[in-house]
Design an enzyme around this catalytic site. Sequence first.
Site, short mmCIF file in Angstrom:
data_model
loop_
_atom_site.label_atom_id
_atom_site.label_comp_id
_atom_site.label_asym_id
_atom_site.label_seq_id
_atom_site.Cartn_x
_atom_site.Cartn_y
_atom_site.Cartn_z
N ASP A 97 28.24 29.79 50.50
CA ASP A 97 27.79 30.24 49.19
C ASP A 97 28.88 31.14 48.59
OD1 ASP A 97 25.36 30.69 47.32
OD2 ASP A 97 26.03 32.73 47.79
N GLU A 126 30.96 26.67 47.79
CA GLU A 126 30.67 26.70 46.36
C GLU A 126 31.92 27.26 45.66
OE1 GLU A 126 26.87 28.18 43.79
OE2 GLU A 126 27.49 29.40 45.48
#
Length: 142
Positions: A97, A126
């Site tokens: 993330d 990400e």
Amino acid sequence: EGNELKRVIKELHDNGIEVILDVVFNHTAEGNENGPCFSFKGIDNNIYYMLTPDGKYYNFSGCGNVMNCNHPIVRNFILDCLRHWVTEYRVDGFRFDLMDLIDVDTLNIAKSLLHEIDKDNIVYGEGWNMPTMLEEWQRTLW
């Protein structure tokens, strides 16, 4: 200790399905200095979090705080978690993330560690280009 998840992962593998774990090492759910305390907050904020000069939490993640991933203690925590999930649970890879908030050295070390254990382990993240205190050369943009 996690036997149910281990069984699920084994069953998925037996059916030809790889398991990618979504991991969040860039912030905790504790929010800023006014948020609850149930994870790393209060243990040693100067180690675990990126703080402003007056002790407030930087909020580059949009979640109230940012983990200090380039600190050796936090880096070791991340590496220990990844090693555990690969060796004990047989996870096939990780999606990080807000990977841009984790310094490139930590992620390169993590990638090397994971590939030493399993050369086919998948590592990606990400790819936001978030505001951060990290210099451009320290940022993970791969």
